[in-house]
Scaffold this motif. Structure first.
Motif, PDB file in Angstrom:
ATOM      1  N   VAL A  50       0.744  -0.925   0.263  1.00 47.61           N
ATOM      2  CA  VAL A  50      -0.303   0.145   0.000  1.00 47.61           C
ATOM      3  C   VAL A  50       1.012   1.649   0.181  1.00 47.61           C
ATOM      4  O   VAL A  50       1.813   1.430   0.861  1.00 47.61           O
ATOM      5  CB  VAL A  50      -1.332   0.425   1.323  1.00 47.61           C
ATOM      6  N   ASP A  51       0.491   2.370  -1.140  1.00 45.50           N
ATOM      7  CA  ASP A  51       1.146   3.050  -1.004  1.00 45.50           C
ATOM      8  C   ASP A  51       0.321   4.024   0.526  1.00 45.50           C
ATOM      9  O   ASP A  51      -0.390   4.345   0.085  1.00 45.50           O
ATOM     10  CB  ASP A  51       1.090   4.306  -2.215  1.00 45.50           C
ATOM     11  N   LEU A  55      -3.726   6.301   1.351  1.00 45.51           N
ATOM     12  CA  LEU A  55      -4.584   5.868   3.549  1.00 45.51           C
ATOM     13  C   LEU A  55      -5.580   6.401   3.184  1.00 45.51           C
ATOM     14  O   LEU A  55      -4.845   7.814   3.280  1.00 45.51           O
ATOM     15  CB  LEU A  55      -3.254   6.200   4.301  1.00 45.51           C
ATOM     16  N   ARG A  56      -6.502   6.806   4.290  1.00 49.58           N
ATOM     17  CA  ARG A  56      -7.854   7.008   4.680  1.00 49.58           C
ATOM     18  C   ARG A  56      -7.160   7.638   6.474  1.00 49.58           C
ATOM     19  O   ARG A  56      -7.896   8.875   6.860  1.00 49.58           O
ATOM     20  CB  ARG A  56      -8.694   6.414   4.265  1.00 49.58           C
ATOM     21  N   GLU A  57      -6.967   6.609   6.899  1.00 50.43           N
ATOM     22  CA  GLU A  57      -6.836   6.892   8.004  1.00 50.43           C
ATOM     23  C   GLU A  57      -5.151   5.801   8.774  1.00 50.43           C
ATOM     24  O   GLU A  57      -5.253   5.108   8.035  1.00 50.43           O
ATOM     25  CB  GLU A  57      -7.678   6.475   9.529  1.00 50.43           C
ATOM     26  N   PHE A  75      -4.012   1.086   9.743  1.00 48.82           N
ATOM     27  CA  PHE A  75      -4.490   1.880   8.639  1.00 48.82           C
ATOM     28  C   PHE A  75      -5.477   1.093   7.614  1.00 48.82           C
ATOM     29  O   PHE A  75      -5.859  -0.119   8.175  1.00 48.82           O
ATOM     30  CB  PHE A  75      -3.322   2.251   7.679  1.00 48.82           C
ATOM     31  N   GLU A  76      -5.850   2.718   6.907  1.00 49.06           N
ATOM     32  CA  GLU A  76      -7.380   1.898   6.165  1.00 49.06           C
ATOM     33  C   GLU A  76      -6.788   2.228   4.973  1.00 49.06           C
ATOM     34  O   GLU A  76      -6.677   3.536   4.926  1.00 49.06           O
ATOM     35  CB  GLU A  76      -8.465   2.834   6.787  1.00 49.06           C
ATOM     36  N   GLU A  81      -8.943  -2.502   5.761  1.00 46.95           N
ATOM     37  CA  GLU A  81      -8.482  -2.371   7.219  1.00 46.95           C
ATOM     38  C   GLU A  81      -7.080  -3.177   6.961  1.00 46.95           C
ATOM     39  O   GLU A  81      -6.921  -4.788   6.698  1.00 46.95           O
ATOM     40  CB  GLU A  81      -9.410  -2.281   7.927  1.00 46.95           C
ATOM     41  N   TYR A  82      -6.550  -2.675   7.475  1.00 49.83           N
ATOM     42  CA  TYR A  82      -4.936  -3.553   8.026  1.00 49.83           C
ATOM     43  C   TYR A  82      -5.088  -3.065   9.086  1.00 49.83           C
ATOM     44  O   TYR A  82      -4.759  -2.467   9.645  1.00 49.83           O
ATOM     45  CB  TYR A  82      -4.041  -2.520   7.124  1.00 49.83           C
TER      46      TYR A  82
END
Length: 103
Positions: A50-51, A55-57, A75-76, A81-82
């Motif tokens: 993921v870059d 990210l949203r959050e 992170f999302e 969701e991770y």
């Protein structure tokens, strides 16, 4: 009596200097011992593919207990969701989870 006060003052100053030096050492050591929040996030993002711009959050928390320390990285993105836990010293991933968001 004056001699006792002088000796006491010298001992007190020496103890303060030694305490400050020891405290400074541990503060410095903590800063150089752990990988840091930014590096923990970088490792988790790279593992997830993921870059940062996607990210949203994000939330990175330092945790410690039972003789170990780790970073919890959550992170999302728009659709996933991770959750990660990384060893705070080595950066090794000790837990990972990713799941699709249900909207």
């Amino acid at each position: 009596m004056k001699r006792f006060l002088k000796i006491s003052a010298v001992v007190l100053v020496l103890l303060l200097v030694a305490g400050g030096a020891i405290g400074g050492y541990f503060i410095h050591r903590q800063g150089s011992l752990y990988i840091g929040r930014d590096k923990a996030l970088e490792i988790a993002l790279r593992d997830a593919g993921v870059d940062l711009s996607a990210l949203r959050e994000r939330d990175v928390d330092f945790e410690s207990g039972y003789g170990s320390a780790w970073y919890d990285v959550d992170f999302e993105t728009v659709s996933w969701e991770y959750e990660y836990s990384l060893d705070a010293v080595t950066g090794e991933i000790v837990f990972r989870s990713g799941e699709a968001q249900h909207r």
